[in-house]
Design a protein around this motif. Structure first.
Motif, short mmCIF file in Angstrom:
data_model
loop_
_atom_site.label_atom_id
_atom_site.label_comp_id
_atom_site.label_asym_id
_atom_site.label_seq_id
_atom_site.Cartn_x
_atom_site.Cartn_y
_atom_site.Cartn_z
N ARG A 36 36.92 -51.44 81.74
CA ARG A 36 37.33 -52.85 81.78
C ARG A 36 38.34 -53.17 80.68
O ARG A 36 38.23 -54.18 79.97
CB ARG A 36 36.11 -53.76 81.70
CG ARG A 36 35.13 -53.57 82.86
CD ARG A 36 34.14 -54.69 82.97
NE ARG A 36 34.79 -55.93 83.42
CZ ARG A 36 34.12 -57.09 83.58
NH1 ARG A 36 32.83 -57.14 83.33
NH2 ARG A 36 34.76 -58.16 83.97
N ALA A 37 39.34 -52.32 80.55
CA ALA A 37 40.37 -52.52 79.53
C ALA A 37 41.09 -53.85 79.70
O ALA A 37 41.47 -54.49 78.72
CB ALA A 37 41.37 -51.36 79.57
N ASP A 38 41.28 -54.28 80.94
CA ASP A 38 41.99 -55.55 81.18
C ASP A 38 41.23 -56.73 80.59
O ASP A 38 41.85 -57.68 80.08
CB ASP A 38 42.21 -55.76 82.68
CG ASP A 38 43.26 -54.83 83.25
OD1 ASP A 38 44.02 -54.25 82.45
OD2 ASP A 38 43.33 -54.69 84.49
N LEU A 39 39.91 -56.69 80.67
CA LEU A 39 39.11 -57.76 80.07
C LEU A 39 39.30 -57.79 78.56
O LEU A 39 39.48 -58.86 77.97
CB LEU A 39 37.63 -57.56 80.41
CG LEU A 39 36.65 -58.48 79.67
CD1 LEU A 39 36.87 -59.93 80.05
CD2 LEU A 39 35.21 -58.06 79.94
N ILE A 40 39.26 -56.61 77.93
CA ILE A 40 39.46 -56.55 76.48
C ILE A 40 40.85 -57.06 76.12
O ILE A 40 41.03 -57.84 75.18
CB ILE A 40 39.24 -55.12 75.97
CG1 ILE A 40 37.80 -54.68 76.25
CG2 ILE A 40 39.54 -55.03 74.47
CD1 ILE A 40 37.51 -53.24 75.87
#
Length: 212
Positions: A36-40
């Motif tokens: 979930r890199a996009d959330l971070i």
């Protein structure tokens, strides 16, 4: 959620960690993210008004060493401070850096004293009085007196020597190889706290706001 984004008293653990480091003068951060890199990426934009942040996403799992090599591409600095995103160890980071420079180390690990000789879910190591690490055993039963705290100072030349886009473990591949090649351990006062299991997260939730 990714573990670093778990809340500690209504603020993501990662934010608390970065705030703490900013108190020691750090303001440039490179984040290596997988799940979930996009959330971070979306959430850390909240800090961009006062911190310089770059996020590097893994498309394939690269391990701790491969992810570090991937994240540090293009850095011009000679030395970098590296931390796990799901643990905190109380220390003076300026003293850690001074120790690394004084010892002319290739890599310096922050270590804390082992509380139980039986624990097998952490990296245990042995070091000489001057800090030289003479044995490193990752997550095995060992007679090591010190625990790897997940905080490192690297000469970036070491990181650039890692093969690119190749899975690599700092704990199993890199640190054992560097024994006798400039690997040192700096004793931190601690405590070492991680949020890697529900039980430890619950304990960290109670303790960390007083430490960070």
């Amino acid at each position: 959620l990714p573990k670093p984004m778990a809340d500690i008293a209504c603020r993501p653990f990662l934010f608390r960690l970065m705030d703490h480091l900013a108190g020691f003068g750090f303001y440039r951060f490179v984040l290596s993210a997988g799940y979930r890199a996009d959330l971070i990426r979306q959430r850390v934009s909240e800090l961009s008004d006062r911190l310089e942040i770059r996020l590097v996403a893994e498309t394939n799992p690269l391990g701790t060493g491969g992810a570090l090599r991937n994240a540090c591409g293009g850095l011009s600095e000679d030395t970098v401070l590296v931390l796990n995103g799901d643990s905190f160890c109380r220390m003076d980071y300026r003293k850690l850096l001074a120790f690394h420079i004084r010892r002319r180390a290739s890599v310096t690990l922050a270590v804390v004293k082992a509380q139980s000789a039986d624990r097998n879910d952490v990296g245990l190591l042995q070091r000489r009085r001057d800090g030289t690490i003479v044995q490193f055993d990752e997550k095995t039963r060992s007679k090591g007196r010190w625990i790897n705290a997940g905080v490192y100072v690297f000469n970036t030349g070491i990181i650039r020597s890692f093969p690119r886009k190749t899975p690599l473990s700092l704990e199993k591949d890199v640190f054992p190889y560097l024994v006798g090649r400039g690997l040192f351990g700096y004793v931190a006062p601690g405590p070492l706290i991680d949020i890697g299991t529900p039980e430890r997260y619950a304990g960290a939730y109670r303790v960390l706001p007083r430490l960070m």
